[in-house]
Design a protein around this motif. Structure first.
Motif: not given
Length: 348
Positions: A17-27, A177-182, A187-190, A228-233
């Protein structure tokens, strides 16, 4: 054993689910079909023209150029600010900051004119620090005024001047850096933000943004726009007299909007990345090209806007478009890493 299998199945489903969300939400699944009603007027040989802004008062463009090998950089880079006269059709560029002998790799830029003199500010990245460099430009000569630094400059991307002393800037990451940046990038962490400088102190005025990027201010309507490019908005805020912001709405752009420019009619222009994962691979040097998109937004107030695709292509002509602005029938574009940028002419 059954419980273990169930837990394993849940984990697998969460990963999928996470992988699909990432793929879809990044175009990632978007089909890029080349689209542009116009012609290429000229290709300007200037590397990494990541941000471009226009003076409609004096008919020139200011260009932020840095020779980038990969983004984000791993070593010291060097660039400069360039002047391009728009009164004729030669579109020749002049290096304004050639005599500035300190490390200078400009990113986002902004300028404002008062009493025939321009104040220019540029986000600067070096291996030692982030800063905002302040210049004075009288139309002929440019001089460095001062450097601004502050702990709030976590990962500064773009800025916009309100007057000679006050400005807003964006941090495109909350973590560097690290998990937060990833999680921010995939993951679209805002957790990125907007910082306001009132001439004396820096203060956070907006947060909870997914990769805050381009920023611009409409003085007539007292509106601040944040990409917000990661949010497409693009996020819209009302600006109060004390610099604080009131959130109005999100403009859905369906593409990874980068820098924002505002033309003399109040229209918003943005260079964008329709496939963020492809752009990420391109910026890391793992792909040769990344698709480009330019959009124009007519914003007439809350819930009243129109997004127009002006230019879309697969990256074979220009990769990683990051900015676009109009001048008459011309559309001046910029990008993150190409060795040249494009001047287009619309047919309609």
């Amino acid at each position: 054993m059954r419980i273990t299998k169930r837990i394993s199945l849940v984990i697998v489903l969460l990963i999928i689910t996470y992988a699909l969300y990432t793929l879809i939400s990044t175009g990632y699944f978007r089909t890029i079909e080349n689209q542009f009603k116009g012609t290429i007027v000229k290709k300007i040989p200037l590397p990494g023209a990541e941000d471009i802004t226009i003076s409609y008062l004096d008919s020139f463009a200011l260009i932020s150029s840095t020779k980038r090998l990969i983004y984000p950089p791993t070593q010291e880079e060097q660039g400069g600010l360039y002047f391009m006269d728009l009164k004729g059709k030669s579109f020749s560029t002049k290096h304004l900051t050639e005599s500035y002998n300190k490390p200078f790799a400009p990113h986002g830029i902004s300028m404002i004119k008062k009493d025939s003199v321009y104040t220019i500010m540029a986000v600067n990245h070096t291996t030692k620090r982030h800063s905002i460099e302040v210049f004075r430009f009288d139309g002929q000569q440019i001089s460095h005024v001062k450097s601004l630094t502050d702990p709030s400059m976590i990962s500064p991307n773009d800025l916009v001047l309100i007057d000679n002393n006050r400005f807003y800037f964006t941090n495109d990451h909350g973590y560097t850096e690290g998990v937060g940046k990833f999680l921010e990038e995939y993951g679209g962490l805002s957790v990125s933000n907007v910082i306001y400088y009132d001439g004396k102190t820096f203060k956070e005025v907006a947060n909870g943004i997914a990769y805050a990027n381009g920023i611009n201010f409409d003085p007539k309507r007292k509106l601040l726009f944040v990409a917000s490019p990661r949010g497409f908005l693009i996020k819209v805020y009302n600006v109060r007299k004390n610099g604080s912001l009131d959130f109005i709405e999100d403009i859905s752009c369906n593409t990874g909007v980068d820098n924002i420019e505002i033309d003399q009619y109040g229209n918003l222009w943005s260079g964008a990345h329709p496939n963020l994962l492809r752009f990420k691979a391109y910026a890391k040097g793992k792909k040769d090209t990344a698709p480009s998109e330019i959009i124009k937004i007519k914003y007439a107030g809350k819930n009243n806007y129109k997004v127009e695709k002006v230019y879309v292509e697969d990256g074979s002509i220009m990769s990683g478009s990051s900015v676009a602005t109009s001048f008459g029938n011309l559309v001046i574009t910029g990008n993150v890493m190409d060795d040249e940028f494009l001047i287009l002419e619309k047919l309609d």
